[in-house]
Design a protein around this motif. Sequence first.
Motif, PDB file in Angstrom:
ATOM      1  N   LEU A   1      15.055 -24.954  16.877  1.00  0.00           N
ATOM      2  CA  LEU A   1      14.852 -24.777  15.526  1.00  0.00           C
ATOM      3  C   LEU A   1      14.909 -25.998  14.667  1.00  0.00           C
ATOM      4  O   LEU A   1      13.802 -26.179  13.504  1.00  0.00           O
ATOM      5  CB  LEU A   1      16.168 -23.815  14.908  1.00  0.00           C
TER       6      LEU A   1
ATOM      7  N   LEU B   1       7.431 -28.106  10.844  1.00  0.00           N
ATOM      8  CA  LEU B   1       6.810 -27.560   9.659  1.00  0.00           C
ATOM      9  C   LEU B   1       6.922 -28.553   8.414  1.00  0.00           C
ATOM     10  O   LEU B   1       5.831 -28.548   7.901  1.00  0.00           O
ATOM     11  CB  LEU B   1       7.508 -26.216   9.334  1.00  0.00           C
TER      12      LEU B   1
ATOM     13  N   MET C   1      14.666 -16.506  15.152  1.00  0.00           N
ATOM     14  CA  MET C   1      13.724 -17.430  14.682  1.00  0.00           C
ATOM     15  C   MET C   1      12.225 -16.419  14.814  1.00  0.00           C
ATOM     16  O   MET C   1      12.110 -16.020  15.959  1.00  0.00           O
ATOM     17  CB  MET C   1      13.681 -18.632  15.579  1.00  0.00           C
TER      18      MET C   1
ATOM     19  N   LEU D   1       6.211 -23.759  16.841  1.00  0.00           N
ATOM     20  CA  LEU D   1       6.378 -25.042  16.556  1.00  0.00           C
ATOM     21  C   LEU D   1       7.548 -25.596  17.348  1.00  0.00           C
ATOM     22  O   LEU D   1       7.330 -26.973  17.822  1.00  0.00           O
ATOM     23  CB  LEU D   1       6.710 -25.268  15.157  1.00  0.00           C
ATOM     24  N   GLY D   2       8.482 -25.087  17.653  1.00  0.00           N
ATOM     25  CA  GLY D   2       9.589 -25.592  18.527  1.00  0.00           C
ATOM     26  C   GLY D   2       9.399 -26.041  19.711  1.00  0.00           C
ATOM     27  O   GLY D   2       9.864 -26.614  20.254  1.00  0.00           O
TER      28      GLY D   2
ATOM     29  N   ALA E   1      11.295 -27.538  15.269  1.00  0.00           N
ATOM     30  CA  ALA E   1      10.370 -26.719  14.612  1.00  0.00           C
ATOM     31  C   ALA E   1      10.324 -26.778  13.155  1.00  0.00           C
ATOM     32  O   ALA E   1       9.409 -26.987  12.543  1.00  0.00           O
ATOM     33  CB  ALA E   1      10.625 -25.115  14.942  1.00  0.00           C
ATOM     34  N   THR E   2      11.635 -27.134  12.465  1.00  0.00           N
ATOM     35  CA  THR E   2      11.546 -27.244  11.256  1.00  0.00           C
ATOM     36  C   THR E   2      11.061 -28.721  10.926  1.00  0.00           C
ATOM     37  O   THR E   2      10.235 -28.806   9.689  1.00  0.00           O
ATOM     38  CB  THR E   2      13.210 -27.342  10.859  1.00  0.00           C
TER      39      THR E   2
ATOM     40  N   TRP F   1       5.929 -17.882  14.452  1.00  0.00           N
ATOM     41  CA  TRP F   1       5.641 -19.240  14.066  1.00  0.00           C
ATOM     42  C   TRP F   1       6.658 -20.305  14.401  1.00  0.00           C
ATOM     43  O   TRP F   1       6.010 -21.353  14.735  1.00  0.00           O
ATOM     44  CB  TRP F   1       5.260 -19.068  12.508  1.00  0.00           C
ATOM     45  N   MET F   2       7.671 -20.227  14.059  1.00  0.00           N
ATOM     46  CA  MET F   2       8.733 -21.183  14.043  1.00  0.00           C
ATOM     47  C   MET F   2       8.997 -21.387  15.698  1.00  0.00           C
ATOM     48  O   MET F   2       9.192 -22.441  16.326  1.00  0.00           O
ATOM     49  CB  MET F   2      10.082 -20.948  13.451  1.00  0.00           C
ATOM     50  N   ARG F   3       9.128 -20.327  16.465  1.00  0.00           N
ATOM     51  CA  ARG F   3       9.192 -20.621  17.916  1.00  0.00           C
ATOM     52  C   ARG F   3       7.954 -21.443  18.565  1.00  0.00           C
ATOM     53  O   ARG F   3       8.247 -22.153  19.424  1.00  0.00           O
ATOM     54  CB  ARG F   3       9.324 -19.369  18.682  1.00  0.00           C
TER      55      ARG F   3
END
Length: 160
Positions: free
Chosen positions: A23, A30, A1, A8-9, A26-27, A4-6
């Motif tokens: 994940l 996003l 991951m 958000l997560g 985070a998805t 950026w995704m980390r």
Amino acid sequence: MNRWMRTLGSWAGRDADPPDVLLQKATLMLVSLLTTLAGLAWSGMYLIQGQRWAAMVPLGYSVLVGLGMAILIPAGRYQLFLRSQLSLILGLPVLMQIVLGGLEASGGVMVWGFLCPLGAALFQERRRTRYWFSAYLCCLVVLVVMDPWLQEHAKPASDA
């Protein structure tokens, strides 16, 4: 991951969440950010066309998604946030089809409502996915039945 995704997560997740749950969270974050921006752009396009009532629907959507991210996520209410997002992604096309005057006038915007059961399949267990798919089908049937009335009572684009 990626980083950026980390980020958000970690904003939506808890320390005890396994990587696959982080994940998933985070998805959703996003997607929520991107749909908020899309709603603002969509609202602006309707305003430019002089359709102020049609512009209010995606604007309201963006405001509600933003409030959910600002209030529910920091409070650790991820499941409530998820349910609110699914409700909003189903409600937006329903309202747009009503405001714009039916299936033809809206350009079949209700097709976008299918993102609700699709999102449910990505973020929830199967049992709840069936509920959201059923809700989508019910909304679709009601809108098809209402379509002649919606067309008859539609305002011209300059008045909408």
